[in-house]
Design a protein around this motif. Sequence first.
Motif, PDB file in Angstrom:
ATOM      1  N   GLY A  75      -5.319  15.432 -17.216  1.00  0.00           N
ATOM      2  CA  GLY A  75      -4.561  15.532 -15.966  1.00  0.00           C
ATOM      3  C   GLY A  75      -3.059  15.483 -16.148  1.00  0.00           C
ATOM      4  O   GLY A  75      -2.349  14.857 -15.350  1.00  0.00           O
ATOM      5  N   THR A  76      -2.559  16.139 -17.174  1.00  0.00           N
ATOM      6  CA  THR A  76      -1.106  16.099 -17.421  1.00  0.00           C
ATOM      7  C   THR A  76      -0.337  17.112 -16.566  1.00  0.00           C
ATOM      8  O   THR A  76       0.828  17.415 -16.868  1.00  0.00           O
ATOM      9  CB  THR A  76      -0.787  16.382 -18.917  1.00  0.00           C
ATOM     10  OG1 THR A  76      -1.269  17.688 -19.253  1.00  0.00           O
ATOM     11  CG2 THR A  76      -1.406  15.351 -19.824  1.00  0.00           C
ATOM     12  N   TYR A  77      -0.936  17.598 -15.520  1.00  0.00           N
ATOM     13  CA  TYR A  77      -0.311  18.684 -14.738  1.00  0.00           C
ATOM     14  C   TYR A  77       1.113  18.377 -14.274  1.00  0.00           C
ATOM     15  O   TYR A  77       1.983  19.252 -14.365  1.00  0.00           O
ATOM     16  CB  TYR A  77      -1.207  19.085 -13.558  1.00  0.00           C
ATOM     17  CG  TYR A  77      -2.592  19.491 -13.996  1.00  0.00           C
ATOM     18  CD1 TYR A  77      -2.801  20.654 -14.740  1.00  0.00           C
ATOM     19  CD2 TYR A  77      -3.694  18.697 -13.718  1.00  0.00           C
ATOM     20  CE1 TYR A  77      -4.068  21.013 -15.176  1.00  0.00           C
ATOM     21  CE2 TYR A  77      -4.965  19.048 -14.146  1.00  0.00           C
ATOM     22  CZ  TYR A  77      -5.148  20.209 -14.865  1.00  0.00           C
ATOM     23  OH  TYR A  77      -6.396  20.562 -15.307  1.00  0.00           O
ATOM     24  N   PRO A  78       1.410  17.170 -13.777  1.00  0.00           N
ATOM     25  CA  PRO A  78       2.805  16.911 -13.368  1.00  0.00           C
ATOM     26  C   PRO A  78       3.779  17.039 -14.540  1.00  0.00           C
ATOM     27  O   PRO A  78       4.909  17.511 -14.382  1.00  0.00           O
ATOM     28  CB  PRO A  78       2.773  15.465 -12.849  1.00  0.00           C
ATOM     29  CG  PRO A  78       1.340  15.187 -12.566  1.00  0.00           C
ATOM     30  CD  PRO A  78       0.540  16.029 -13.500  1.00  0.00           C
ATOM     31  N   TYR A  79       3.334  16.642 -15.742  1.00  0.00           N
ATOM     32  CA  TYR A  79       4.196  16.732 -16.928  1.00  0.00           C
ATOM     33  C   TYR A  79       4.347  18.189 -17.377  1.00  0.00           C
ATOM     34  O   TYR A  79       5.404  18.588 -17.849  1.00  0.00           O
ATOM     35  CB  TYR A  79       3.622  15.869 -18.057  1.00  0.00           C
ATOM     36  CG  TYR A  79       3.589  14.410 -17.699  1.00  0.00           C
ATOM     37  CD1 TYR A  79       4.708  13.605 -17.899  1.00  0.00           C
ATOM     38  CD2 TYR A  79       2.448  13.847 -17.123  1.00  0.00           C
ATOM     39  CE1 TYR A  79       4.683  12.268 -17.543  1.00  0.00           C
ATOM     40  CE2 TYR A  79       2.418  12.510 -16.761  1.00  0.00           C
ATOM     41  CZ  TYR A  79       3.545  11.731 -16.968  1.00  0.00           C
ATOM     42  OH  TYR A  79       3.518  10.410 -16.602  1.00  0.00           O
ATOM     43  N   ILE A  80       3.253  18.950 -17.232  1.00  0.00           N
ATOM     44  CA  ILE A  80       3.335  20.381 -17.571  1.00  0.00           C
ATOM     45  C   ILE A  80       4.366  21.054 -16.651  1.00  0.00           C
ATOM     46  O   ILE A  80       5.214  21.831 -17.117  1.00  0.00           O
ATOM     47  CB  ILE A  80       1.945  21.058 -17.441  1.00  0.00           C
ATOM     48  CG1 ILE A  80       1.004  20.553 -18.540  1.00  0.00           C
ATOM     49  CG2 ILE A  80       2.072  22.582 -17.497  1.00  0.00           C
ATOM     50  CD1 ILE A  80      -0.454  20.990 -18.386  1.00  0.00           C
ATOM     51  N   LYS A  81       4.315  20.712 -15.374  1.00  0.00           N
ATOM     52  CA  LYS A  81       5.290  21.306 -14.430  1.00  0.00           C
ATOM     53  C   LYS A  81       6.710  20.952 -14.838  1.00  0.00           C
ATOM     54  O   LYS A  81       7.603  21.797 -14.849  1.00  0.00           O
ATOM     55  CB  LYS A  81       5.009  20.803 -12.999  1.00  0.00           C
ATOM     56  CG  LYS A  81       3.757  21.399 -12.411  1.00  0.00           C
ATOM     57  CD  LYS A  81       3.514  20.849 -11.015  1.00  0.00           C
ATOM     58  CE  LYS A  81       2.171  21.353 -10.515  1.00  0.00           C
ATOM     59  NZ  LYS A  81       1.744  20.707  -9.277  1.00  0.00           N
ATOM     60  N   GLN A  82       6.927  19.682 -15.165  1.00  0.00           N
ATOM     61  CA  GLN A  82       8.275  19.268 -15.573  1.00  0.00           C
ATOM     62  C   GLN A  82       8.679  19.957 -16.876  1.00  0.00           C
ATOM     63  O   GLN A  82       9.830  20.358 -17.052  1.00  0.00           O
ATOM     64  CB  GLN A  82       8.344  17.737 -15.721  1.00  0.00           C
ATOM     65  CG  GLN A  82       9.737  17.204 -15.955  1.00  0.00           C
ATOM     66  CD  GLN A  82      10.731  17.650 -14.878  1.00  0.00           C
ATOM     67  OE1 GLN A  82      10.450  17.573 -13.684  1.00  0.00           O
ATOM     68  NE2 GLN A  82      11.878  18.173 -15.308  1.00  0.00           N
ATOM     69  N   GLY A  83       7.706  20.097 -17.789  1.00  0.00           N
ATOM     70  CA  GLY A  83       7.987  20.780 -19.059  1.00  0.00           C
ATOM     71  C   GLY A  83       8.423  22.217 -18.830  1.00  0.00           C
ATOM     72  O   GLY A  83       9.347  22.712 -19.494  1.00  0.00           O
TER      73      GLY A  83
END
Length: 154
Positions: free
Chosen positions: A132-140
Amino acid sequence: MISLNVNGKVHKLDVDQDMILLWALRDHLDLKGTKYACGIGECGTCTVLIDGKAVRSCTITVGEIKRKKITTIEGLPENHPVKQAWIKEQVPQCGYCQPGVIMQVTAHLSQKPTPNANQVISKMDDVLCRCGTYPYIKQGIKTAIQIMRKDGKS
Ligand code: FES
Ligand code: FES
């Protein structure tokens, strides 16, 4: 015998035409960065670039890609904006899906003109991350675009 151009080098492999690319990369070229998960083209974990386009390597045979250029996670330079952004934002958790995620993001960002962050984020819906790293992927993705702008690459 099959010739495969991987990460800028041509390899001769004694494999069948219908060998799946993912297995050729992992088992014959020892490029273990590209990971196996669903095996049916659904999750994106095994994504590589073929002539710059994101392709799920569990869905294509080596016979289908002769003379095309394959790039795996090992072929992206360490100073690539997406790799830099992933380190800066500490995107991965277990990390298993991330080579595929990075290659998918790289393919989207290589389009000209470079799409904006929201456009790229909206195209990432079908890449699965069990952590569930989706928020981090978005920030990346946002950070990668900033780095590209700073470097004059977009
Ligand atoms: S392992 Fe290829 S798409 Fe899931
Ligand atoms: S970081 Fe663990 S599956 Fe995505």
